[in-house]
Design a protein around this motif. Sequence first.
Motif, PDB file in Angstrom:
ATOM      1  N   PRO A 156      70.252  68.810  43.513  1.00  0.00           N
ATOM      2  CA  PRO A 156      69.490  68.458  44.711  1.00  0.00           C
ATOM      3  C   PRO A 156      70.230  68.767  46.004  1.00  0.00           C
ATOM      4  O   PRO A 156      69.613  69.185  46.995  1.00  0.00           O
ATOM      5  N   GLN A 157      71.546  68.571  46.011  1.00  0.00           N
ATOM      6  CA  GLN A 157      72.313  68.943  47.200  1.00  0.00           C
ATOM      7  C   GLN A 157      72.236  70.446  47.437  1.00  0.00           C
ATOM      8  O   GLN A 157      72.089  70.907  48.582  1.00  0.00           O
ATOM      9  N   ILE A 158      72.333  71.220  46.380  1.00  0.00           N
ATOM     10  CA  ILE A 158      72.267  72.675  46.492  1.00  0.00           C
ATOM     11  C   ILE A 158      70.918  73.118  47.039  1.00  0.00           C
ATOM     12  O   ILE A 158      70.836  73.942  47.966  1.00  0.00           O
ATOM     13  N   ARG A 159      69.831  72.557  46.493  1.00  0.00           N
ATOM     14  CA  ARG A 159      68.510  72.940  46.970  1.00  0.00           C
ATOM     15  C   ARG A 159      68.306  72.527  48.424  1.00  0.00           C
ATOM     16  O   ARG A 159      67.678  73.252  49.209  1.00  0.00           O
ATOM     17  N   GLY A 160      68.842  71.360  48.779  1.00  0.00           N
ATOM     18  CA  GLY A 160      68.709  70.939  50.161  1.00  0.00           C
ATOM     19  C   GLY A 160      69.448  71.838  51.123  1.00  0.00           C
ATOM     20  O   GLY A 160      68.956  72.145  52.216  1.00  0.00           O
ATOM     21  N   LEU A 161      70.639  72.269  50.740  1.00  0.00           N
ATOM     22  CA  LEU A 161      71.399  73.185  51.595  1.00  0.00           C
ATOM     23  C   LEU A 161      70.726  74.544  51.695  1.00  0.00           C
ATOM     24  O   LEU A 161      70.754  75.191  52.756  1.00  0.00           O
ATOM     25  N   MET A 162      70.116  75.001  50.597  1.00  0.00           N
ATOM     26  CA  MET A 162      69.337  76.241  50.652  1.00  0.00           C
ATOM     27  C   MET A 162      68.206  76.111  51.678  1.00  0.00           C
ATOM     28  O   MET A 162      67.976  77.011  52.497  1.00  0.00           O
TER      29      MET A 162
END
Length: 543
Positions: free
Chosen positions: A449-455
Motif C-alpha cells: 500500500p505504501q508503494i501504490r500510494g507513492l506511485m
Amino acid sequence: LSCHGSQVPCGLPPLPPATARRPGAQGYAAPGFAPPRRPADRGREREVASPTALRRCRASSEAPSSAGSAASICSSVASSRSVTAHSRSSERTSSVRRRAVSLPPRRGGEQDLPSASPAQLPGREATLRYVVQFGNNSGLIRQIMRSRQGWAPAPGDPGSAAGGASYQDKRVKLKATVGGPEINFLWTQYRCLGFLNAMAARQTGVAVTLNEEKTLKLKVPAALSKKGSTEAAPIRAHNHFEGGSLLCTKRGLCESMVELFLRAGRDPFGAIPLTFIARGGSTDPQFTMFEEAFGAIEAEANQKIWIVKPAEWANRGCGIRIYKTLEEVTQRVDSKDRVWAIQKYIEKPLLVHGRKFDIRAYCLVLQEPGGGALRAFAYRDAYLRTTSAQYTTKNLDRMVHLNNDAVQKDGKDYGKFESANKLSLEEFQKYLDENHARDGVNVRQRLMPQIRGLMADAIRSVAPKLNPRKLDHCFEVFGFDFMVDANFRVWLIECNANPCLDLCSAYLSHLIPAMLDQALRLTLDRNLPQAAASGDGNQGGEA
C-alpha cells in the motif's frame, strides 16, 4: 489513481475484486494491473497546520535518510524548489511456468479482465502495423505482438520482409518508399519526438529508415508530406509520453514531488530522501543548502553518507557515486558541467540475509482517446533486487550499495544467493516471517500500500504535463524503484522510462511477459479491438 484522499474518475471497467484472504495465506491472486490507491493510513498524511510546522524535519529515529536536517534547511529546500517538473498469449500452465516457488495457484471464483474473443471480432487479418526498436529484450515485445493476429510488422521492424534486417547486428536499414504501409504502433526504448509530432499533426507516410539499439530514424517522404489533410490520418500509438522527463529524471521527479507535497501542506522528504538539485556545481545555491544540511545531519544523527547522481537522463547505475566527505561531493559536482542530484543515503535500510535490496514495481499510465482522462494502473506484483555482498557502511563498494542489475551482474557472487539476485514478494514474506516474526509485517498489507500510494503521488505530480498535447493512444510502463528502511517505511527512489525486460530468472520469465501483455490489453486492445489478442487475457499477477 488517488492522492490526498481524492479520487480521479475512472472510465475503464474496474478490475474485479480479489477473493477474500484465507487464514494463514500470505497473499491472494488477482489480475495484474489495478488503479493505484492511496491507503487511508500510511504515516505520510501529517497535515502541516502552520508554516512553522512545515519547517520541522523528522527525528532520526523515524526517518534515517532525512534525519537530523535542521528546521531552517528543510524549510529552505522545500520553498526554493521550482517546478521545471497487461490471448493471455495462450496462458502457459506448464510445469516450467509454475515451478517458481513464488507463483501461487489461482483460486476458484477469481475473474479475469473483460476482453474481446475471436468470435466477437469480424476480421482477424493483419490490418495494423508495428515497429519495435532493437534493445532491452525487444524480441519479447515482438512475440507478444505476434499473438495479436490483427497486427503485423511494418517496414523498419526486423519481422518485415522489407529492407535489410540483421538480427545478429540488431540493425534494420532501408529507404522510405511512397505508398508503404503506415506505422500504427511504435515501441521504442525512449520517446520518439518525431513520431509524437506526426501523431499531433495527423501526418501520413511516416517510415522508419534506421532501427538500431541506440538509434531510430524516421522519415516523411516529401511526396507524402505535402498531401496534408487529403488523406485520412492513420491511427497511431506510442509507448512513451512527451513529458516523461518530469518523472524519469532525478531532477524532474524531485521537483515535481516537492511541488505537489508543498501544495498539500506535507513534507516531501517523507516520501523521497532529502535531495538537492545542483545546476551550477558547488556555487549553486542548492549546494550551499546541502553544505548546511551535511553539517547538521552529521552533528545531530552522526550520519554523513550521501549519494550523488546525474540528475538528467541516466540509468543502469551510470555516474552514481557514494561519498562520506564534503570535499568528495564538492569535487564530484565540479568535475562535469551537468545537473547533479545530491541525496541523503539511507544508512539504516531493511536487509535480507544481511544484504541490501530494493523493490521494482510497475505502473501503467495511459491517455484515454478523445482528450479523455490520464489513467494510472499499478501492477499487483513486484520483485526484489538484492546485492551480492553483506551490507556495511565501512566501505562504499558499489557491490554493497547499488542494486542495479547492470552493476550486480558483474560481481563474482551474482546469483549465488538468489537466482539472478531476484526475490518474489512471497519469498520476501517468508524471510520476514522467519527473521522478523516479532514485527508481524505483511508485505502486501503494509508495504505494497505504501508503494501504490507513492506511485499515485508521483503520477499526480506530473499529470498535467506528462502529455501536454493530449495525444491519443499514448501510454507508458514505468518501472518504479523503492527502498524500505529498518522501520519498514517505504521510500521512492526513482522512476524508469525504460525498465529492464530481461527474463533473467524463472520468476521474471512469468512476471514480465504477463505484465507487458496485460498492459497492451489495457491500451492497444481496448482502443483497437479489431486487432486485439484472443483469449481471456488471464496472466495472473498477485494482488
